[in-house]
Design an enzyme around this catalytic site. Sequence first.
Site, PDB file in Angstrom:
ATOM      1  N   SER A 233       0.833  -1.194   0.000  1.00 41.87           N
ATOM      2  CA  SER A 233       0.000   0.000   0.000  1.00 41.87           C
ATOM      3  C   SER A 233       0.875   1.254   0.000  1.00 41.87           C
ATOM      4  O   SER A 233       1.683   1.429  -0.897  1.00 41.87           O
ATOM      5  CB  SER A 233      -0.945  -0.056   1.206  1.00 41.87           C
ATOM      6  OG  SER A 233      -1.981   0.881   1.097  1.00 41.87           O
ATOM      7  N   ASP A 461      -8.672  -4.932  -5.713  1.00 42.39           N
ATOM      8  CA  ASP A 461      -8.133  -4.261  -4.529  1.00 42.39           C
ATOM      9  C   ASP A 461      -8.993  -3.038  -4.232  1.00 42.39           C
ATOM     10  O   ASP A 461      -9.311  -2.250  -5.123  1.00 42.39           O
ATOM     11  CB  ASP A 461      -6.683  -3.844  -4.780  1.00 42.39           C
ATOM     12  CG  ASP A 461      -5.952  -3.422  -3.516  1.00 42.39           C
ATOM     13  OD1 ASP A 461      -6.520  -2.630  -2.731  1.00 42.39           O
ATOM     14  OD2 ASP A 461      -4.816  -3.870  -3.316  1.00 42.39           O
ATOM     15  N   HIS A 489      -7.077  -6.257  -0.126  1.00 42.99           N
ATOM     16  CA  HIS A 489      -6.036  -5.253  -0.299  1.00 42.99           C
ATOM     17  C   HIS A 489      -4.668  -5.914  -0.243  1.00 42.99           C
ATOM     18  O   HIS A 489      -4.320  -6.537   0.748  1.00 42.99           O
ATOM     19  CB  HIS A 489      -6.187  -4.203   0.804  1.00 42.99           C
ATOM     20  CG  HIS A 489      -5.221  -3.071   0.703  1.00 42.99           C
ATOM     21  ND1 HIS A 489      -4.848  -2.509  -0.491  1.00 42.99           N
ATOM     22  CD2 HIS A 489      -4.535  -2.389   1.666  1.00 42.99           C
ATOM     23  CE1 HIS A 489      -3.989  -1.525  -0.267  1.00 42.99           C
ATOM     24  NE2 HIS A 489      -3.784  -1.445   1.025  1.00 42.99           N
TER      25      HIS A 489
END
Length: 520
Positions: A233, A461, A489
């Site tokens: 991320s 995602d 995710h």
Amino acid sequence: MGTGLRGAATAVLAGAVLLATGCTSGAEAPDGGEAGGSAASLEGLDAFTEQELRWGECDSGPAESECAVYEVPMDYGDPGGERVEIAVKRMPATGDEVIGSLLFNPGGPGGSGYDYVDHADFIAGESVRQRFDIVGFDPRGVGRSSPLVCLDAAELDEFLGNEAESVDGDGDMSELTEAGIADMEESSREFVEACRENAPELMLNMGTADVARDMDVLRALLGDEKLTYVGASYGTHIGAEYADQFPDRVRALVLDGAVDPSQEQLDLSVAQATGFETALRAFVEDCLGRQDCPLGGEDVEEAVTELDEFLAGTAAEPLANSMDDREINRPRTELGVLAALYSDSWWPRVREGLTDAMEEGDGTVLLQLGDELYSRSDRQSYENSTAALIAVNCSDSPSPRDVAAYVEAAEAAEEESPIFGASLAWGALPCAYWPEEAVDEGGPISAAGADPILVLGTTRDSATPYEWSVALAEQLESGFLVTRDGDGHTGYRMGDPCIDAIVDSYLVDLEVPEDGMACA
């Protein structure tokens, strides 16, 4: 004064999400070498690269973990000035033929790499654990490193949970009146002023360019000639920025669930709405096929409409709370639902929370889920991830200074995601008031000259839409894309043996698969 945007937007970003973009502000390498990128040359860093990491017992985590603290300049333009402490944790390799250190960052901004390595056996494959010491650090301003603190727990409760005044009765953030917008502006200004009052210097030096420099100091102190790194991320931004500044020091970088550094902050907020809408519909579709699903309707569209109507009802009549005295209104209810959008492993608990809420009027489970997303470590306090998240996002690229841009963005995001979109856009509003001298230019990242960099994207995602991974792989001169077809995710160690094998072989043996490799 708190606003309803906080529950639906800031928390969206705080749980391993990210809304940050990059800046190509390379610097002289910490050990005196030349870095890539375009930053000015810096001198006087020997005092930092010649530190000794004094490993000792940790305050938490497995018995075999080791912890230390090192120092970096508050401002790399003034290395002789104030310093920042960085907390680091190491889990030793399990085998004898150790390649070196593998640094991890779980995202955020505001996520704790220090705590993340406690789960080394889960976040890295067995072959990787045998060959690398697993290392995590809390970036500047985060957790155990010199923390950025803006609001206390009570103020943050209000900031996150209270709904904006003068909002339509169903709490819809796309229907703010002028008075409601003024309320949002006031809340955002108050947050920024609290940061200025409590941490005036640190708030000016929270950008990812500095975090990348801090990580290169750590690489040198660990004794690694080149960096091996996994960033999830927001952690992909750190890794990409590192490669841009120090391309000759890249051994292997895995950028999992990437952000697109070519987009500015508010544009990312709008784009992220698409990812959350896709993830929401995946959750609802799965729910409708299960006996314990509280949602009805003939199809996903009808079920999403029912969920939207339920959330609107909590604006007028908050849910019961058997845990504490917080009002479980629409923002806090949305936080609980958002937990479903990060990983399908959370789906059973979200179904439980929705069943309690929709059938019994009890929002306690949804409140607990929101607390977990928002790093509320106990009933009395939060971790400082919220302050770090906003500071990094606002520092990494320019944001509009005119509130009209946020009104327009909220309307556009609402088109992409009717439930969460407008709140995502309004969640970027504090950046309109962030000190301009703290904001980097942003822009694409190429990392010219770096060895091959693996970018991993997941098709559904939620927090970092797949298109962002595609974009980052294209921007990086040596980037190559690997695709996981799935939900949740990020992609590494998410239950796909094909993906895990590719990543493990790349990290250990530097094997580069064909660009565009996909795993179903």
